[in-house]
Design a protein around this motif. Sequence first.
Motif, PDB file in Angstrom:
ATOM      1  N   ASP A  30       0.868  -1.171   0.000  1.00 21.24           N
ATOM      2  CA  ASP A  30       0.000   0.000   0.000  1.00 21.24           C
ATOM      3  C   ASP A  30       0.908   1.224   0.000  1.00 21.24           C
ATOM      4  N   ALA A  33      -0.900   8.122  -1.097  1.00 23.84           N
ATOM      5  CA  ALA A  33      -0.989   9.080  -2.198  1.00 23.84           C
ATOM      6  C   ALA A  33      -0.045  10.269  -2.013  1.00 23.84           C
ATOM      7  N   THR A  64      -2.672   2.311  -4.228  1.00 26.94           N
ATOM      8  CA  THR A  64      -2.532   3.657  -3.690  1.00 26.94           C
ATOM      9  C   THR A  64      -3.601   3.871  -2.627  1.00 26.94           C
ATOM     10  N   THR A  65      -3.167   4.305  -1.448  1.00 28.99           N
ATOM     11  CA  THR A  65      -4.111   4.623  -0.385  1.00 28.99           C
ATOM     12  C   THR A  65      -4.304   6.135  -0.366  1.00 28.99           C
ATOM     13  N   PRO A  66      -5.548   6.590  -0.322  1.00 25.49           N
ATOM     14  CA  PRO A  66      -5.793   8.030  -0.347  1.00 25.49           C
ATOM     15  C   PRO A  66      -5.318   8.708   0.933  1.00 25.49           C
ATOM     16  N   ALA A  67      -4.977   9.970   0.797  1.00 26.04           N
ATOM     17  CA  ALA A  67      -4.619  10.761   1.974  1.00 26.04           C
ATOM     18  C   ALA A  67      -5.893  11.103   2.728  1.00 26.04           C
ATOM     19  N   GLN A  68      -5.826  10.994   4.032  1.00 29.54           N
ATOM     20  CA  GLN A  68      -6.973  11.341   4.866  1.00 29.54           C
ATOM     21  C   GLN A  68      -6.447  12.101   6.083  1.00 29.54           C
ATOM     22  N   GLU A  79     -10.220  14.265   2.631  1.00 30.50           N
ATOM     23  CA  GLU A  79      -9.147  13.729   1.789  1.00 30.50           C
ATOM     24  C   GLU A  79      -8.487  14.875   1.025  1.00 30.50           C
ATOM     25  N   PRO A  81      -5.996  16.816  -1.410  1.00 29.38           N
ATOM     26  CA  PRO A  81      -5.270  16.405  -2.604  1.00 29.38           C
ATOM     27  C   PRO A  81      -3.763  16.655  -2.502  1.00 29.38           C
ATOM     28  N   SER A  99      -3.988   8.889   7.175  1.00 29.72           N
ATOM     29  CA  SER A  99      -3.467   7.913   6.205  1.00 29.72           C
ATOM     30  C   SER A  99      -2.957   8.646   4.975  1.00 29.72           C
ATOM     31  N   GLY A 100      -2.281   7.871   4.128  1.00 30.04           N
ATOM     32  CA  GLY A 100      -1.855   8.395   2.837  1.00 30.04           C
ATOM     33  C   GLY A 100      -0.441   8.898   2.750  1.00 30.04           C
TER      34      GLY A 100
END
Length: 113
Positions: A30, A33, A64-68, A79, A81, A99-100
């Motif tokens: 993982d 992002a 890809t794990t999104p930014a949170q 989230e 960008p 995360s991310g």
Amino acid sequence: MHEASLAIEVIALLERQRNTLSRITRIVLDIGALGCVDEDALRTALLTALPGTLAEGAAIEMHTTPAQARCLQCATVYEPPDRIEPCPHCGSARKQWLSGQSLTLRSVEGTPR
């Protein structure tokens, strides 16, 4: 290119499986992002470094794990960008990353000993 050093760290983690697996056939990573990791460069570094290891020839899967983030002003979870995006609810730039931003070895599959 820090992806080469990341590949070395991943291989060190994989080698710890030597007591339970005789061969690693699949690796799942993982990638955050906002983790500043180029997936193609990491894949190339891994493919270069895996020969001669327990994971030689293993399939490499990357997600890809999104930014949170959680706003420290109003507690909104969103989230962003990028790293500087303010909270969409209150506009505060103060945030806690949830995360991310990391590279995680999610799973390893292989042949048991």
